[in-house]
Design a protein around this motif. Sequence first.
Motif, mmCIF file in Angstrom:
data_model
loop_
_atom_site.group_PDB
_atom_site.id
_atom_site.type_symbol
_atom_site.label_atom_id
_atom_site.label_comp_id
_atom_site.label_asym_id
_atom_site.label_seq_id
_atom_site.Cartn_x
_atom_site.Cartn_y
_atom_site.Cartn_z
ATOM 1 N N GLU A 1 -42.682 -62.919 -9.648
ATOM 2 C CA GLU A 1 -43.665 -63.312 -8.646
ATOM 3 C C GLU A 1 -43.889 -62.121 -7.727
ATOM 4 O O GLU A 1 -42.928 -61.480 -7.293
ATOM 5 N N MET B 1 -45.532 -61.163 -4.153
ATOM 6 C CA MET B 1 -46.146 -61.590 -2.892
ATOM 7 C C MET B 1 -47.300 -60.643 -2.566
ATOM 8 O O MET B 1 -47.205 -59.444 -2.798
ATOM 9 N N THR C 1 -49.823 -62.424 5.303
ATOM 10 C CA THR C 1 -49.321 -62.823 3.995
ATOM 11 C C THR C 1 -50.343 -63.715 3.303
ATOM 12 O O THR C 1 -50.948 -64.578 3.913
ATOM 13 N N LYS D 1 -49.222 -65.672 -4.126
ATOM 14 C CA LYS D 1 -48.362 -64.998 -5.104
ATOM 15 C C LYS D 1 -49.111 -64.804 -6.414
ATOM 16 O O LYS D 1 -49.891 -65.653 -6.832
#
Length: 176
Positions: free
Chosen positions: A109, A111, A153, A156
């Motif tokens: 994964e 980010m 943020t 993913k």
Amino acid sequence: MAEVHIIGQLTGASGFPSANLSCKWSIVAGEEWTLLEGSIKGHTQVDLPVDARFSVWSHPIDVHYSTKSIKGWPKIQFQIFHQDRFGRNELYGYGFIHVPTTPGMHELECMTWKPLSSNSNKLWEFFLGASSQLRDTDVIHNGADRFRLVTATMGKVHLELGIILRNFSNYGISMS
């Protein structure tokens, strides 16, 4: 020469604010790395998922490198785009991962993050459907410059990679 085979796929993405996502990707390796076969960049299709929580791409990656050094080990960098109802592609995030150094199958994964806009640009972005973007995409995987950015943020990127290593022991490198 030591060799690395990277075989797998970009399976999809999750955690982004909207669906209708695509991914532009590229593999970055050091100067001592020679591409023997495969494509080191690509762009997935735009997924129009039934379940907006997960975009499915199933986009293949198949690359074969040779090298005399582990310096500059390959990284994969990503740019995620959202396509709106007018067909405009808005940047939704950047990210990168190091290719695993151990042989075998790996579920990964990555980010992602997005540069934040100044207040004056937010109005412009709202009406034109644009977003702040990096001038130089090398900043994605070069940490020194990236840490000066103000970011948020995002979601993913999901990958499945199979790594095959060959002849590293001939150069005194144990990759187990």
